[in-house]
Design an enzyme around this catalytic site. Sequence first.
Site, PDB file in Angstrom:
ATOM      1  N   CYS A  14       0.847  -1.199   0.000  1.00  0.00           N
ATOM      2  CA  CYS A  14       0.000   0.000   0.000  1.00  0.00           C
ATOM      3  C   CYS A  14       0.883   1.250   0.000  1.00  0.00           C
ATOM      4  O   CYS A  14       0.562   2.249  -0.656  1.00  0.00           O
ATOM      5  CB  CYS A  14      -0.922   0.013   1.210  1.00  0.00           C
ATOM      6  SG  CYS A  14      -2.358  -1.065   1.066  1.00  0.00           S
ATOM      7  N   GLY A 100       5.162 -19.434   1.927  1.00  0.00           N
ATOM      8  CA  GLY A 100       6.154 -18.392   2.161  1.00  0.00           C
ATOM      9  C   GLY A 100       5.665 -16.986   1.870  1.00  0.00           C
ATOM     10  O   GLY A 100       6.465 -16.103   1.559  1.00  0.00           O
ATOM     11  N   HIS A 105      -0.304  -8.423   1.316  1.00  0.00           N
ATOM     12  CA  HIS A 105      -1.109  -7.671   0.331  1.00  0.00           C
ATOM     13  C   HIS A 105      -1.026  -8.539  -0.921  1.00  0.00           C
ATOM     14  O   HIS A 105       0.076  -8.779  -1.442  1.00  0.00           O
ATOM     15  CB  HIS A 105      -0.511  -6.274   0.107  1.00  0.00           C
ATOM     16  CG  HIS A 105      -1.276  -5.407  -0.858  1.00  0.00           C
ATOM     17  ND1 HIS A 105      -1.642  -4.098  -0.582  1.00  0.00           N
ATOM     18  CD2 HIS A 105      -1.737  -5.656  -2.109  1.00  0.00           C
ATOM     19  CE1 HIS A 105      -2.296  -3.589  -1.620  1.00  0.00           C
ATOM     20  NE2 HIS A 105      -2.366  -4.529  -2.570  1.00  0.00           N
ATOM     21  N   HIS A 107      -0.449 -10.393  -4.091  1.00  0.00           N
ATOM     22  CA  HIS A 107       0.438 -10.061  -5.210  1.00  0.00           C
ATOM     23  C   HIS A 107       0.682 -11.297  -6.045  1.00  0.00           C
ATOM     24  O   HIS A 107       0.775 -12.405  -5.526  1.00  0.00           O
ATOM     25  CB  HIS A 107       1.757  -9.457  -4.721  1.00  0.00           C
ATOM     26  CG  HIS A 107       2.444 -10.262  -3.647  1.00  0.00           C
ATOM     27  ND1 HIS A 107       2.030 -10.260  -2.337  1.00  0.00           N
ATOM     28  CD2 HIS A 107       3.498 -11.103  -3.701  1.00  0.00           C
ATOM     29  CE1 HIS A 107       2.817 -11.054  -1.614  1.00  0.00           C
ATOM     30  NE2 HIS A 107       3.708 -11.592  -2.427  1.00  0.00           N
TER      31      HIS A 107
HETATM   32  P1  AMP Z   1       5.925 -13.283  -1.154  1.00  0.00           P
HETATM   33  O1  AMP Z   1       7.029 -14.089  -0.532  1.00  0.00           O
HETATM   34  O2  AMP Z   1       5.128 -14.045  -2.160  1.00  0.00           O
HETATM   35  O3  AMP Z   1       5.071 -12.589  -0.108  1.00  0.00           O
HETATM   36  O4  AMP Z   1       6.658 -12.152  -2.008  1.00  0.00           O
HETATM   37  C1  AMP Z   1       6.966 -10.901  -1.517  1.00  0.00           C
HETATM   38  C2  AMP Z   1       7.897 -10.292  -2.531  1.00  0.00           C
HETATM   39  O5  AMP Z   1       8.002  -8.904  -2.288  1.00  0.00           O
HETATM   40  C3  AMP Z   1       9.321 -10.856  -2.499  1.00  0.00           C
HETATM   41  O6  AMP Z   1       9.649 -11.419  -3.751  1.00  0.00           O
HETATM   42  C4  AMP Z   1      10.161  -9.626  -2.177  1.00  0.00           C
HETATM   43  O7  AMP Z   1      11.414  -9.639  -2.829  1.00  0.00           O
HETATM   44  C5  AMP Z   1       9.283  -8.505  -2.659  1.00  0.00           C
HETATM   45  N1  AMP Z   1       9.538  -7.223  -2.045  1.00  0.00           N
HETATM   46  C6  AMP Z   1       9.727  -6.953  -0.730  1.00  0.00           C
HETATM   47  N2  AMP Z   1       9.923  -5.652  -0.539  1.00  0.00           N
HETATM   48  C7  AMP Z   1       9.880  -5.053  -1.771  1.00  0.00           C
HETATM   49  C8  AMP Z   1      10.021  -3.714  -2.232  1.00  0.00           C
HETATM   50  N3  AMP Z   1      10.252  -2.702  -1.392  1.00  0.00           N
HETATM   51  N4  AMP Z   1       9.909  -3.491  -3.564  1.00  0.00           N
HETATM   52  C9  AMP Z   1       9.677  -4.503  -4.415  1.00  0.00           C
HETATM   53  N5  AMP Z   1       9.523  -5.793  -4.038  1.00  0.00           N
HETATM   54  C10 AMP Z   1       9.630  -6.060  -2.728  1.00  0.00           C
HETATM   55 ZN    ZN Z   2      -1.797  -3.280   1.278  1.00  0.00          ZN
END
Ligand code: AMP
Ligand code: ZN
Length: 121
Positions: A14, A100, A105, A107
Amino acid sequence: MKAEIDAARQCLFCRIRDGEIPAEIIYREDGVLAFRDIDLQAPVHVLIIPEKHIASLAEAGEPDDELLGRICRTAALIARRESIEQSGYRLVVNNGPDAGQAVDHLHFHLLGGRSLGWPPG
Ligand code: AMP
Ligand code: ZN
């Protein structure tokens, strides 16, 4: 309701949506936002999210059906723009601890640009 508002206020994605945390945003339209993952797991690694805060796929409801469909079609569009349509790509949602999920949020990971193993480890 208040807990949900607090969660959204502190939510990393967000905050990216609101420009409070920098990200390489490559798409924003019709409630869908896409930006490059900060920790690339493949030459193309894009996160596609609903602009509205939905904590996980499990939290998405029937009113979100159209939004979810748009996200999937956006993934295909970005794959074409990133020139991985022919070589192939994967769209992944991690839901909950065993998968994991690290950011609460919803994605979708769009991964491509290299051969992807199956099944994932
Ligand atoms: P998940 O493990 O499916 O929740 O994926 C979360 C993803 O968010 C991971 O691949 C992280 O590398 C990515 N992530 C975390 N912080 C950031 C950020 N500031 N900008 C872009 N990606 C991020
Ligand atoms: Zn959010």
